[in-house]
Structure formats: structure tokens, C-alpha cells
Design a protein around this motif. Structure first.
Motif, PDB file in Angstrom:
ATOM      1  N   ASP A  13     -30.720 -54.659  48.053  1.00  0.00           N
ATOM      2  CA  ASP A  13     -30.835 -55.381  46.788  1.00  0.00           C
ATOM      3  C   ASP A  13     -29.655 -56.350  46.667  1.00  0.00           C
ATOM      4  N   GLU A  14     -29.911 -57.644  46.862  1.00  0.00           N
ATOM      5  CA  GLU A  14     -28.834 -58.638  46.833  1.00  0.00           C
ATOM      6  C   GLU A  14     -28.214 -58.761  45.445  1.00  0.00           C
ATOM      7  N   GLU A  15     -29.032 -58.609  44.415  1.00  0.00           N
ATOM      8  CA  GLU A  15     -28.495 -58.710  43.055  1.00  0.00           C
ATOM      9  C   GLU A  15     -27.520 -57.560  42.776  1.00  0.00           C
ATOM     10  N   ALA A  16     -27.843 -56.379  43.263  1.00  0.00           N
ATOM     11  CA  ALA A  16     -26.940 -55.234  43.091  1.00  0.00           C
ATOM     12  C   ALA A  16     -25.641 -55.472  43.856  1.00  0.00           C
ATOM     13  N   PHE A  17     -25.725 -56.064  45.043  1.00  0.00           N
ATOM     14  CA  PHE A  17     -24.516 -56.354  45.813  1.00  0.00           C
ATOM     15  C   PHE A  17     -23.642 -57.362  45.079  1.00  0.00           C
ATOM     16  N   ARG A  18     -24.260 -58.402  44.543  1.00  0.00           N
ATOM     17  CA  ARG A  18     -23.481 -59.391  43.773  1.00  0.00           C
ATOM     18  C   ARG A  18     -22.804 -58.741  42.577  1.00  0.00           C
ATOM     19  N   ASP A  44     -13.836 -70.486  52.745  1.00  0.00           N
ATOM     20  CA  ASP A  44     -14.649 -70.080  53.901  1.00  0.00           C
ATOM     21  C   ASP A  44     -14.482 -68.599  54.205  1.00  0.00           C
ATOM     22  N   LEU A  45     -13.239 -68.123  54.176  1.00  0.00           N
ATOM     23  CA  LEU A  45     -12.982 -66.716  54.510  1.00  0.00           C
ATOM     24  C   LEU A  45     -13.515 -65.770  53.448  1.00  0.00           C
ATOM     25  N   LEU A  46     -13.563 -66.211  52.196  1.00  0.00           N
ATOM     26  CA  LEU A  46     -14.184 -65.384  51.162  1.00  0.00           C
ATOM     27  C   LEU A  46     -15.657 -65.173  51.492  1.00  0.00           C
ATOM     28  N   GLN A  47     -16.340 -66.248  51.890  1.00  0.00           N
ATOM     29  CA  GLN A  47     -17.753 -66.124  52.235  1.00  0.00           C
ATOM     30  C   GLN A  47     -17.936 -65.222  53.460  1.00  0.00           C
ATOM     31  N   ALA A  52     -19.646 -60.057  55.691  1.00  0.00           N
ATOM     32  CA  ALA A  52     -19.327 -58.861  56.471  1.00  0.00           C
ATOM     33  C   ALA A  52     -19.505 -57.601  55.627  1.00  0.00           C
ATOM     34  N   ALA A  53     -19.135 -57.672  54.346  1.00  0.00           N
ATOM     35  CA  ALA A  53     -19.295 -56.518  53.461  1.00  0.00           C
ATOM     36  C   ALA A  53     -20.776 -56.205  53.242  1.00  0.00           C
ATOM     37  N   TRP A  54     -21.577 -57.224  53.071  1.00  0.00           N
ATOM     38  CA  TRP A  54     -23.021 -57.038  52.877  1.00  0.00           C
ATOM     39  C   TRP A  54     -23.641 -56.370  54.104  1.00  0.00           C
ATOM     40  N   ARG A  55     -23.255 -56.868  55.285  1.00  0.00           N
ATOM     41  CA  ARG A  55     -23.824 -56.321  56.515  1.00  0.00           C
ATOM     42  C   ARG A  55     -23.282 -54.933  56.846  1.00  0.00           C
ATOM     43  N   GLY A  56     -22.077 -54.625  56.363  1.00  0.00           N
ATOM     44  CA  GLY A  56     -21.461 -53.358  56.710  1.00  0.00           C
ATOM     45  C   GLY A  56     -21.395 -52.353  55.572  1.00  0.00           C
ATOM     46  N   SER A  64     -12.066 -44.733  50.092  1.00  0.00           N
ATOM     47  CA  SER A  64     -11.183 -45.678  49.399  1.00  0.00           C
ATOM     48  C   SER A  64     -12.005 -46.374  48.317  1.00  0.00           C
ATOM     49  N   SER A  65     -11.315 -47.134  47.470  1.00  0.00           N
ATOM     50  CA  SER A  65     -12.041 -47.885  46.454  1.00  0.00           C
ATOM     51  C   SER A  65     -12.787 -49.047  47.105  1.00  0.00           C
ATOM     52  N   LEU A  66     -13.823 -49.535  46.442  1.00  0.00           N
ATOM     53  CA  LEU A  66     -14.542 -50.699  46.944  1.00  0.00           C
ATOM     54  C   LEU A  66     -13.592 -51.889  47.035  1.00  0.00           C
ATOM     55  N   ARG A  67     -12.706 -52.018  46.054  1.00  0.00           N
ATOM     56  CA  ARG A  67     -11.735 -53.116  46.067  1.00  0.00           C
ATOM     57  C   ARG A  67     -10.854 -53.038  47.312  1.00  0.00           C
ATOM     58  N   GLY A  68     -10.332 -51.853  47.605  1.00  0.00           N
ATOM     59  CA  GLY A  68      -9.493 -51.698  48.785  1.00  0.00           C
ATOM     60  C   GLY A  68     -10.252 -51.984  50.070  1.00  0.00           C
ATOM     61  N   TRP A  69     -11.517 -51.573  50.111  1.00  0.00           N
ATOM     62  CA  TRP A  69     -12.343 -51.825  51.296  1.00  0.00           C
ATOM     63  C   TRP A  69     -12.558 -53.322  51.494  1.00  0.00           C
ATOM     64  N   LEU A  70     -12.801 -54.048  50.413  1.00  0.00           N
ATOM     65  CA  LEU A  70     -12.985 -55.495  50.505  1.00  0.00           C
ATOM     66  C   LEU A  70     -11.690 -56.185  50.941  1.00  0.00           C
ATOM     67  N   TYR A  71     -10.554 -55.713  50.439  1.00  0.00           N
ATOM     68  CA  TYR A  71      -9.275 -56.279  50.865  1.00  0.00           C
ATOM     69  C   TYR A  71      -9.028 -56.017  52.350  1.00  0.00           C
ATOM     70  N   ARG A  72      -9.461 -54.887  52.829  1.00  0.00           N
ATOM     71  CA  ARG A  72      -9.320 -54.592  54.263  1.00  0.00           C
ATOM     72  C   ARG A  72     -10.090 -55.625  55.093  1.00  0.00           C
ATOM     73  N   ILE A  73     -11.333 -55.884  54.695  1.00  0.00           N
ATOM     74  CA  ILE A  73     -12.150 -56.861  55.425  1.00  0.00           C
ATOM     75  C   ILE A  73     -11.513 -58.242  55.332  1.00  0.00           C
ATOM     76  N   ALA A  74     -11.143 -58.660  54.114  1.00  0.00           N
ATOM     77  CA  ALA A  74     -10.591 -60.002  53.910  1.00  0.00           C
ATOM     78  C   ALA A  74      -9.300 -60.203  54.698  1.00  0.00           C
ATOM     79  N   THR A  75      -8.418 -59.210  54.660  1.00  0.00           N
ATOM     80  CA  THR A  75      -7.126 -59.339  55.358  1.00  0.00           C
ATOM     81  C   THR A  75      -7.332 -59.502  56.854  1.00  0.00           C
ATOM     82  N   ASN A  76      -8.178 -58.680  57.438  1.00  0.00           N
ATOM     83  CA  ASN A  76      -8.390 -58.762  58.881  1.00  0.00           C
ATOM     84  C   ASN A  76      -9.124 -60.029  59.273  1.00  0.00           C
TER      85      ASN A  76
END
Length: 330
Positions: A13-18, A44-47, A52-56, A64-76
Motif C-alpha cells: 500500500d503506497e499510501e500507507a508507506f507515504r 536525490d539521496l532522499l528519493q 530503498a526503504a519501500w523495497r526493503g 529500532s525505531s522507524l526513524r532510526g532505520w531511515l537514518y541508517r539507510i540515508a547515512t549509508n
């Protein structure tokens, strides 16, 4: 975040992901900007991070928190981008015959960040271990100092001292040990403090005032009338003029006046200015009037650093492609 929303997103569900990631978009983009120094790369890196978060999302286990998980993806993703030399031009085209500078700095890739994008993160409280407030950690001097750090140290300092993540959390994000994080942070802090101006923290905490608005207005009037002496009278005695990624740096009234007069002679006509704000500082989109028509075309962007009732730094960005991020007219 609710389990129901997470389950819907995992089911495609893309709306739920957003709905899940929307609260973090602004702060994630700012995080990417701090590490990369580029508003366009950060966008660009935000997109890339959200894709990557959607696919993974199936791999998000909730430890961990969703926020921390997203920061992990963004940082790497940002660290990977910094290793990818193909993302940026390898050389800087020098400006034509500048006057002798006061100093030549190390070229760094840096773009201004629109204040409009800061609205989404203005109310985000950093973690309890953070050492810097939001206003301190978005200023041009702060972001410039970050760009001089090695990428991994840069990421550790931002995650620990700006965002306030614990050392154990940062170690997990970077897939390293807590001891390695502490060592990188110690080295980063030592190098970072030498790059940050001594009075930076005091300046960053000052509220906007009528006096500052008048100062910025006087600066704009002087520039648009081609009054170099008028510009210089508004500067502190030790003011700097820099133009990243160009290495040329000019300090003091005489050196800055010499540079401004030289550029004015090359242009042949004064600039027109459109006010905006960048990095929580006053800024201007600069336009060069066409000699044959009534049109003025994008020429560059200036950001001012204020100190009391004077200007302590002028930072010039010659890449007008950032205008669209500021909503400036073409």
C-alpha cells in the motif's frame, strides 16, 4: 506509527508507506545536505533513501525505531555517494583573472540550503545527547566546517552531536563497533572545532531584529547602485568574502573592495537582487541585466553572515541552478 499502517505498507500500500515516512522527509533531506553539502544531491539521496526503504520494508524488524532505520539507510546512501566520484565534476573551472586573494582555501563542494525546506524540521527536537541546536547546525559556517571532515567522521559527528543518537545506535547504523564510533567522534570534534569560527554559537542563537533587516536592506541598495564603498562600510574589519568551490578568499575592507570593483568592471553593470533566505541567514538571488533588453538573468546567489549591526561574511555561489530550490524567478 501503527502496526496496521506498517502491515498495509508491507503489503504494497503506497499510501500507507507515504503516511509512515512523511513525518521524516524534511529532516532526512536536511541530514543528507549536512553530509553532502549540496541541496540538489540531498534531494536525490532522499528519493534514493525512500525507494530503498519501500523495497526493503520487509527487513524492518522493529528492533529500532522507524526513524532510526531511515537514518541508517540515508547515512549509508550518502557515504556511498561521497565515494562515487562520478556524482560530481572532478575539477573546478577557475574564475577569470581574479585579484590576488588574501588566502587560497581548500576547494569544497557546497550549496546554500533554502529556509523554506527548514520549516518541516523546525519543531524536531534532537536527542538528549545532541550538542547543537537546529539553528546552529544549519548555518553556512557549520556546514562548511563539516565538509572538511572525512566522510565517516562527518556522518558520526552529525548523528551524535547534531541528532543526538546514542553511540550504540550509530555503531549499528554504520555496522561498526561502539569503540570505533567513539574514536571517530573524538577525532571529528577536534578537527571540527578548529574550523568553526569562535563566535559562531553566539551568532547562530541571535533572533532576527529590525536592525538586521535594515542592515540587509542597506546592503542590497549599495549592491544595486554599484556602490562598492557603501558595501564595504557595512562590513566588519575582518570580514571574509568566499565563493565555494573556488579557492579564492578575501579578508578585510581593502581586499574585498578590490575584488568587488574588479568584478563590477567585468560585468559592466550593477546586479539586481531578489531577497531570500538560506541556511537561516539573509540571502539574495542575483541577476545580471541584459544590455540589449529589459531582462535580467540569473547570475548567482549571495548569503550574508551577520555579526551585530555589521556583516562578517559574504558567501557567493555562482551556480544559478539552485534558484529553483529557492522559488526564485528564472
Amino acid at each position: 506509527m501503527t502496526e496496521r499502517t506498517l502491515s498495509r505498507a508491507r503489503a504494497g500500500d503506497e499510501e500507507a508507506f507515504r503516511e509512515l515516512v512523511h513525518p521524516f522527509r524534511g529532516e532526512l533531506q536536511l541530514h543528507c545536505y549536512r553530509i553532502l553539502g549540496s541541496v540538489q544531491d540531498a534531494e536525490d539521496l532522499l528519493q534514493e533513501t525512500l525507494l530503498a526503504a519501500w523495497r526493503g520494508l520487509e527487513r524492518f524488524d522493529g528492533r529500532s525505531s522507524l526513524r532510526g532505520w531511515l537514518y541508517r539507510i540515508a547515512t549509508n546512501r550518502c557515504l556511498n555517494a561521497l565515494r562515487d566520484k562520478g556524482r560530481r565534476p572532478p575539477t573546478v573551472a577557475p574564475i577569470a583573472d581574479p585579484p590576488e586573494p588574501t588566502a587560497r582555501g581548500e576547494p569544497i563542494w557546497l550549496e546554500p540550503y533554502p529556509d523554506a525546506l527548514l520549516d518541516a524540521v523546525a519543531d524536531t527536537a534532537p536527542g538528549p545527547e545532541a550538542r547543537y541546536e537546529l539553528k546552529e547546525a544549519v548555518g553556512l559556517a557549520f556546514v562548511t566546517a563539516l565538509q572538511h571532515l572525512p566522510p565517516r567522521q562527518r556522518a558520526v559527528l552529525v548523528l551524535r552531536d547534531v541528532l543526538g543518537f546514542r553511540a550504540t545506535e550509530v555503531a549499528d547504523m554504520l555496522e561498526t563497533s561502539e569503540a570505533a564510533v567513539k574514536g571517530a567522534l573524538q577525532r571529528a570534534r577536534a578537527a571540527f572545532e578548529t574550523r568553526l569560527p569562535a563566535s559562531y554559537r553566539e551568532r547562530a542563537s541571535l533572533p532576527r531584529s529590525r536592525q538586521q533587516r535594515e542592515l540587509v536592506g542597506q546592503f542590497a541598495t549599495a549592491v544595486e547602485s554599484g556602490d562598492v564603498d557603501g558595501v564595504v562600510t557595512l562590513l566588519t574589519d575582518d570580514a571574509w568574502l568566499t565563493m565555494p568551490p573556488q579557492p579564492f578568499q578575501y579578508q578585510g575592507h581593502a581586499a574585498i573592495a578590490s575584488f568587488l570593483r574588479d568584478r563590477a568592471a567585468l560585468r559592466g553593470r550593477p546586479l539586481r537582487l531578489v531577497p531570500t533566505r538560506a541556511n537561516d541567514q539573509p540571502a539574495f538571488g542575483c541577476y545580471l541585466p541584459d544590455a540589449q533588453t529589459a531582462v535580467a538573468r540569473p547570475y548567482g546567489l549571495m548569503v550574508l553572515t551577520l555579526e551585530g549591526d555589521q556583516i562578517s561574511a559574504i558567501t557567493w555561489f555562482g551556480d544559478s541552478s539552485v534558484f529553483r530550490h529557492f522559488g526564485l524567478p528564472g
